[in-house]
Motif scaffolding. Structure first.
Motif, PDB file in Angstrom:
ATOM      1  N   SER A  52       0.839  -1.200   0.000  1.00  0.00           N
ATOM      2  CA  SER A  52       0.000   0.000   0.000  1.00  0.00           C
ATOM      3  C   SER A  52       0.875   1.252   0.000  1.00  0.00           C
ATOM      4  O   SER A  52       0.395   2.349  -0.276  1.00  0.00           O
ATOM      5  CB  SER A  52      -0.878   0.015   1.253  1.00  0.00           C
ATOM      6  OG  SER A  52      -0.056   0.050   2.420  1.00  0.00           O
ATOM      7  N   ASN A  71      -0.694   0.652  -6.418  1.00  0.00           N
ATOM      8  CA  ASN A  71      -1.552  -0.355  -5.795  1.00  0.00           C
ATOM      9  C   ASN A  71      -2.957  -0.292  -6.397  1.00  0.00           C
ATOM     10  O   ASN A  71      -3.531  -1.318  -6.798  1.00  0.00           O
ATOM     11  CB  ASN A  71      -1.580  -0.097  -4.284  1.00  0.00           C
ATOM     12  CG  ASN A  71      -2.516  -0.999  -3.503  1.00  0.00           C
ATOM     13  OD1 ASN A  71      -3.725  -0.948  -3.688  1.00  0.00           O
ATOM     14  ND2 ASN A  71      -1.961  -1.799  -2.613  1.00  0.00           N
ATOM     15  N   LYS A  75      -4.689  -3.175  -8.894  1.00  0.00           N
ATOM     16  CA  LYS A  75      -5.927  -3.829  -8.488  1.00  0.00           C
ATOM     17  C   LYS A  75      -6.996  -3.701  -9.573  1.00  0.00           C
ATOM     18  O   LYS A  75      -7.839  -4.579  -9.738  1.00  0.00           O
ATOM     19  CB  LYS A  75      -6.436  -3.235  -7.179  1.00  0.00           C
ATOM     20  CG  LYS A  75      -5.643  -3.674  -5.957  1.00  0.00           C
ATOM     21  CD  LYS A  75      -6.147  -2.981  -4.697  1.00  0.00           C
ATOM     22  CE  LYS A  75      -5.358  -3.419  -3.468  1.00  0.00           C
ATOM     23  NZ  LYS A  75      -5.781  -2.687  -2.254  1.00  0.00           N
ATOM     24  N   ILE A  82      -4.499 -10.690  -8.170  1.00  0.00           N
ATOM     25  CA  ILE A  82      -4.376 -10.003  -6.882  1.00  0.00           C
ATOM     26  C   ILE A  82      -5.504 -10.413  -5.948  1.00  0.00           C
ATOM     27  O   ILE A  82      -6.672 -10.421  -6.325  1.00  0.00           O
ATOM     28  CB  ILE A  82      -4.379  -8.474  -7.085  1.00  0.00           C
ATOM     29  CG1 ILE A  82      -3.110  -8.053  -7.830  1.00  0.00           C
ATOM     30  CG2 ILE A  82      -4.470  -7.741  -5.744  1.00  0.00           C
ATOM     31  CD1 ILE A  82      -3.112  -6.631  -8.308  1.00  0.00           C
ATOM     32  N   GLU A  83      -5.133 -10.775  -4.720  1.00  0.00           N
ATOM     33  CA  GLU A  83      -6.110 -11.018  -3.667  1.00  0.00           C
ATOM     34  C   GLU A  83      -6.097  -9.808  -2.734  1.00  0.00           C
ATOM     35  O   GLU A  83      -5.076  -9.514  -2.108  1.00  0.00           O
ATOM     36  CB  GLU A  83      -5.783 -12.290  -2.888  1.00  0.00           C
ATOM     37  CG  GLU A  83      -6.817 -12.589  -1.822  1.00  0.00           C
ATOM     38  CD  GLU A  83      -6.465 -13.792  -0.959  1.00  0.00           C
ATOM     39  OE1 GLU A  83      -7.231 -14.079  -0.014  1.00  0.00           O
ATOM     40  OE2 GLU A  83      -5.426 -14.430  -1.227  1.00  0.00           O
ATOM     41  N   ASP A  84      -7.215  -9.132  -2.658  1.00  0.00           N
ATOM     42  CA  ASP A  84      -7.285  -7.897  -1.878  1.00  0.00           C
ATOM     43  C   ASP A  84      -7.476  -8.233  -0.398  1.00  0.00           C
ATOM     44  O   ASP A  84      -8.544  -8.056   0.184  1.00  0.00           O
ATOM     45  CB  ASP A  84      -8.424  -7.023  -2.403  1.00  0.00           C
ATOM     46  CG  ASP A  84      -8.274  -5.571  -1.980  1.00  0.00           C
ATOM     47  OD1 ASP A  84      -7.302  -5.266  -1.265  1.00  0.00           O
ATOM     48  OD2 ASP A  84      -9.123  -4.745  -2.379  1.00  0.00           O
ATOM     49  N   THR A  85      -6.400  -8.708   0.214  1.00  0.00           N
ATOM     50  CA  THR A  85      -6.446  -9.199   1.592  1.00  0.00           C
ATOM     51  C   THR A  85      -6.600  -8.084   2.615  1.00  0.00           C
ATOM     52  O   THR A  85      -7.096  -8.307   3.718  1.00  0.00           O
ATOM     53  CB  THR A  85      -5.148  -9.950   1.927  1.00  0.00           C
ATOM     54  OG1 THR A  85      -4.045  -9.043   1.785  1.00  0.00           O
ATOM     55  CG2 THR A  85      -4.955 -11.144   1.004  1.00  0.00           C
ATOM     56  N   ASP A 141      -2.997  -3.026   1.937  1.00  0.00           N
ATOM     57  CA  ASP A 141      -2.056  -3.981   1.355  1.00  0.00           C
ATOM     58  C   ASP A 141      -2.835  -5.103   0.662  1.00  0.00           C
ATOM     59  O   ASP A 141      -4.026  -5.295   0.907  1.00  0.00           O
ATOM     60  CB  ASP A 141      -1.163  -4.604   2.438  1.00  0.00           C
ATOM     61  CG  ASP A 141      -0.077  -3.661   2.935  1.00  0.00           C
ATOM     62  OD1 ASP A 141       0.247  -2.697   2.229  1.00  0.00           O
ATOM     63  OD2 ASP A 141       0.434  -3.895   4.049  1.00  0.00           O
ATOM     64  N   ALA A 142      -2.153  -5.867  -0.186  1.00  0.00           N
ATOM     65  CA  ALA A 142      -2.782  -6.995  -0.870  1.00  0.00           C
ATOM     66  C   ALA A 142      -1.711  -8.023  -1.192  1.00  0.00           C
ATOM     67  O   ALA A 142      -0.517  -7.787  -1.003  1.00  0.00           O
ATOM     68  CB  ALA A 142      -3.501  -6.542  -2.136  1.00  0.00           C
ATOM     69  N   CYS A 144      -0.176 -10.629  -4.245  1.00  0.00           N
ATOM     70  CA  CYS A 144      -0.133 -10.736  -5.710  1.00  0.00           C
ATOM     71  C   CYS A 144       0.541 -12.037  -6.127  1.00  0.00           C
ATOM     72  O   CYS A 144       1.617 -12.375  -5.624  1.00  0.00           O
ATOM     73  CB  CYS A 144       0.618  -9.546  -6.304  1.00  0.00           C
ATOM     74  SG  CYS A 144       0.705  -9.563  -8.116  1.00  0.00           S
ATOM     75  N   THR A 239      -4.676 -11.961   6.251  1.00  0.00           N
ATOM     76  CA  THR A 239      -4.395 -10.546   6.054  1.00  0.00           C
ATOM     77  C   THR A 239      -2.883 -10.357   6.080  1.00  0.00           C
ATOM     78  O   THR A 239      -2.193 -11.016   6.858  1.00  0.00           O
ATOM     79  CB  THR A 239      -5.017  -9.715   7.204  1.00  0.00           C
ATOM     80  OG1 THR A 239      -6.365 -10.115   7.403  1.00  0.00           O
ATOM     81  CG2 THR A 239      -4.952  -8.231   6.900  1.00  0.00           C
TER      82      THR A 239
END
Length: 300
Positions: A52, A71, A75, A82-85, A141-142, A144, A239
């Motif tokens: 982020s 970021n 996305k 991408i997993e938007d954790t 944050d995410a 990838c 997360t």
């Protein structure tokens, strides 16, 4: 064999494929060559964190703001990879308390959303984390999957009429006076050689960029560094979890697919093709993992 192109891109990582995609979509004849498989270098060897920018807000606020913008772009443009954790920054009792306010102010200045939440909220979402955390912030944050991302970029290059040639190593740069006019490449699987003439040659070789530049008689100072990561055999967290302190070794835990990856260390090496994983690095990462998740060493 000889071919010609307008753009020749050297390096099949995120930078090289991003450049090749941009050129191909603009209608330029484009060829990309990579000595290994796609993601052979740094892109395929990091912990999978899509920053982020919050990690850098105190030390490098300009990079932090750039990360935040990138970021959001990624996305939007690479959602399948991408997993938007989301992410947490957690302050433990041994972390410097004065850093918390610097972090919060830095996030505000860089335009990075950072919501302070109670330790109880964090523990309800991530029950394995250290219950002794003092303060915590939620950030965007995410995670990838870089292999998925590069596969998508390569398909996009080809769909736009470009060529992507993995396992083609540059052995020589062709010159006309002071101008680079192409490259000689070798198919490392068959030994076949090829001369690629190009109007523009772009060096996107990452840790190997200095070696490529040297083929043209140019000096590009590169200090290769290697980082060690540990992948746990279960996800542990859903997360991204960061320590709320000045960035250091082993202070990020990232859920990637079915595993969790903790890292990283940073050690200078002479040759990016030759490095080892040291026991001391493993011990350090496990010890830092214990601070985030008690009994971390007991997990496989």
């Amino acid at each position: 064999m000889r071919v010609s192109t307008e753009f020749l891109v050297i390096g099949g990582g995120a930078t090289g494929l991003g450049v090749a995609r941009d050129a191909a979509l603009r209608g330029f004849k484009t060829i990309l060559v990579e000595k290994g498989g796609l993601a052979h270098g740094t892109t395929g060897r990091y912990h999978g964190l899509l920053h982020s920018g919050a990690r850098y807000v105190v030390r490098d606020p300009r990079s932090a703001a750039d990360c935040c913008r990138e970021n959001l772009i990624l996305k939007r443009t690479l959602p399948s990879a991408i997993e938007d954790t989301g992410g947490f920054f957690v302050s433990l009792p041994e972390d410097p308390p004065e850093y918390v306010e610097q972090f919060r102010d830095g996030c505000g200045a860089a335009g990075i959303p950072a919501e302070e939440v109670t330790p109880g909220v964090v523990l309800r979402e991530e029950p394995l984390l250290n219950p002794n955390m003092v303060r915590a912030f939620r950030v965007p944050d995410a995670a990838c999957d870089s292999f998925d991302a590069l596969r998508g970029l390569a398909e996009s290059v080809r769909a736009a009429g470009g060529e992507v040639r993995p396992r083609h190593k540059v052995t020589k740069l062709m010159r006309s006076g002071s101008r680079v006019t192409g490259a000689e490449v070798e198919n490392v699987l068959t030994g076949e050689t090829m001369r690629i003439g190009a109007d523009i040659v772009i060096n996107c070789a990452g840790a190997w960029a200095g070696q490529i530049a040297a083929l043209a008689g140019c000096e590009v100072k590169i200090t290769p560094g290697k980082g060690t990561l540990i992948a746990m055999n279960s996800r542990l967290v859903n997360t991204v979890v960061n320590r709320l302190k000045p960035p250091g070794d082993g202070d990020i835990l990232v859920p990637v697919g079915t595993v969790a990856v903790i890292g990283t260390t940073e050690v200078t090496v002479k040759n990016p093709d030759r490095y080892s994983v040291d026991d001391a690095e493993i011990d350090l990462l496990l010890a830092e993992g214990e601070k985030l998740i008690p009994r971390f060493r007991e997990f496989r």
